[in-house]
Design an enzyme around this catalytic site. Structure first.
Site, PDB file in Angstrom:
ATOM      1  N   HIS A  31       0.823  -1.217   0.000  1.00 43.82           N
ATOM      2  CA  HIS A  31       0.000   0.000   0.000  1.00 43.82           C
ATOM      3  C   HIS A  31       0.861   1.273   0.000  1.00 43.82           C
ATOM      4  CE1 HIS A  31      -3.528  -2.448   0.426  1.00 43.82           C
ATOM      5  NE2 HIS A  31      -3.163  -2.898   1.596  1.00 43.82           N
ATOM      6  N   ASP A  72      -5.070  -8.193  -3.432  1.00 43.65           N
ATOM      7  CA  ASP A  72      -5.335  -7.982  -2.006  1.00 43.65           C
ATOM      8  C   ASP A  72      -6.624  -8.633  -1.523  1.00 43.65           C
ATOM      9  OD1 ASP A  72      -5.259  -7.041   0.586  1.00 43.65           O
ATOM     10  OD2 ASP A  72      -5.211  -4.930   0.094  1.00 43.65           O
TER      11      ASP A  72
HETATM   12 ZN   LIG Z   1      -3.393  -6.886   2.734  1.00 42.28          ZN
END
Ligand SMILES: [Zn+2]
Length: 454
Positions: free
Chosen positions: A273, A324
């Site tokens: 991220h 994800d």
């Molecule tokens: Zn994750």
């Protein structure tokens, strides 16, 4: 995986290191490695023809397989990242090695059908209810390994250390299933796992929220194998502003700075991220050559924000991509998301070249997962090929060189992993044999099973 004999493919178009070329012959030996690549040639008798654009196999650098069962079940009532997480915990509470194997097999099959040849599974659902150990304390991780084998793709198990519910907050409820007690117990459990030709063991730190700073050093130590070679270490980083605030309050620095101070950053580390990072954080990530795994479809689904991907790449951080929580499994969409989010923020087009996007989808992701020998169509590389149909409604009329920005997972026709064909004509050859259910039907059953529905 059984090794095939020498095979020769003739590709109408193929994505080589410098971009798209036409008339490309690729030869792979019994070891599943590419032994020859020729360009500008006509097909010969005996060549297996691949129409459309052939790309190197895609790497899905960040996956939580069980989150796939939240797709279409967390989208009705708004909420935040944290309310989504409540549903995720309710699901995590239910899974056992058998239901997780069934679910993950369907998820990895969906990945195979989308052209993903290697996945990094960020795995923290280690133990039974209340933290009780299974007979084999790695039963859940081994279920994931078996699922990837069944789906025919390679898996790096990013076995995750998860010790706290927040900085100085003990784990409670379902979170106790994540708990190894301390980093030493975690390292001992992970050391009982072994690699195989399609499976590699690596490490992850859930986040600076979940692992006390004084335990980080042991993770770095444990990531070095007996051969002295560093295995990958992955870590969630600054996905939410709340993490930054908690870290600042507890340690007086940003999460990136804390990881840097404990030796976690570096070329074998991947920060996942890195959405809410400062210019100083960007400089640390770039100068340490830490890979940043961006997850655009998740980050927008969870309203995380848009991270400074271009700035991190310019600072020297390789970029990789992950699906994800699997609101979508489509690495082409992730690559497109990288560029499109930058466009919205910058007011400019072409923030990333097509070649940079392909690099994030394939070689950078494979390297981040500990498979630097994969992700390129070149002599010596693992023979992972994905053919995209250039005659679908989505792609018809497109130039092959621009197809990676236009095509979708549904355009994947053929997938070859280590020289072995696992998908052909959009059909999974290992799982959709004879009267076997289609992957979509298997998925529906597995999701229902995971939730305990009839
Ligand atoms: Zn994750």
């Amino acid at each position: 995986m059984s090794a095939p004999a020498t095979t020769t493919w003739w590709c109408e178009h193929a994505w080589l290191s410098k971009g798209s070329s036409s008339g490309v012959r690729v030869v792979a030996g019994p070891d599943g490695r590419i032994s020859d690549v020729e360009t500008g040639v006509d097909p010969e008798p005996g060549d297996v023809r691949l129409a459309g654009l052939v790309m190197p196999g895609f790497a899905n650098t960040h996956s939580h397989a069980f989150h796939r069962a939240l797709r279409g079940r967390t989208h009705g009532d708004g909420g935040t990242f944290w309310t989504w997480r409540d549903r995720m915990y309710a699901l995590a509470d239910r899974l056992d090695p058998d239901t997780y194997r069934e679910l993950a097999t369907a998820v990895y099959a969906e990945m195979a059908l989308a052209g993903i040849t290697c996945v990094g599974e960020f795995h923290y659902l280690h133990h039974g209810a209340g933290g009780a150990r299974y007979g084999d304390p790695n039963a859940m991780g081994l279920a994931l390994r078996d699922a990837a084998h069944a789906a025919g793709i390679r898996l790096t198990l990013l076995d995750t250390l998860y010790l706290r519910g927040g900085i100085d907050v003990p784990l409670e409820g379902v979170q106790r299933r994540f708990d190894d007690g301390d980093a030493e117990n975690w390292a001992n459990r992970v050391s009982m796992l072994s690699d195989d030709p399609a499976f590699r063991v690596a490490a992850a730190v859930h986040s600076v929220r979940a692992v006390p700073a004084d335990e980080l050093d042991l993770v770095v130590e444990a990531a070095f194998g007996e051969d002295g070679v560093a295995r990958p270490v992955h870590v969630h980083l600054s996905e939410q502003p709340a993490e930054n605030a908690a870290c600042q309050a507890a340690y007086g620095c940003s999460p990136t700075q804390l990881l840097s101070d404990h030796g976690v950053l570096g070329p074998s580390t991947t920060a996942v991220h890195a959405t809410h990072v400062t210019p100083a954080d960007i400089a640390l990530l770039g100068s340490s050559r830490t890979t940043v795994c961006v997850c655009p479809t998740t980050e927008r689904d969870l309203a995380d924000g848009i991270g400074p991907a271009r700035a991190m790449a310019d600072a020297g951080a390789p970029l990789a991509l992950g699906s994800d929580q699997h609101v979508l499994i489509d690495m082409l969409a992730e690559g497109r998301g990288l560029e499109m989010h930058e466009r919205l923020v910058s007011g400019q087009r072409g923030r990333f070249s097509v070649a940079e996007i392909v690099d994030a989808v394939s070689p950078a992701g494979h390297a981040a997962l500990g498979w630097p020998e994969a992700g390129r169509i070149e002599v010596g590389a693992v023979c992972d090929l994905v053919s995209l149909d250039l005659h679908s409604l989505r792609t018809a009329g497109s130039l092959p060189a621009q197809a990676p920005l236009i095509a979708a997972a549904g355009d994947v026709d053929t997938v070859i992993v280590s020289g072995r064909t696992i998908v052909s004509g959009g059909r999974h050859l290992l799982l959709e044999k004879g009267r076997s259910p289609r992957v979509a039907e298997r998925m529906a059953r597995a999701v229902a099973g995971a939730w305990g529905e009839p």
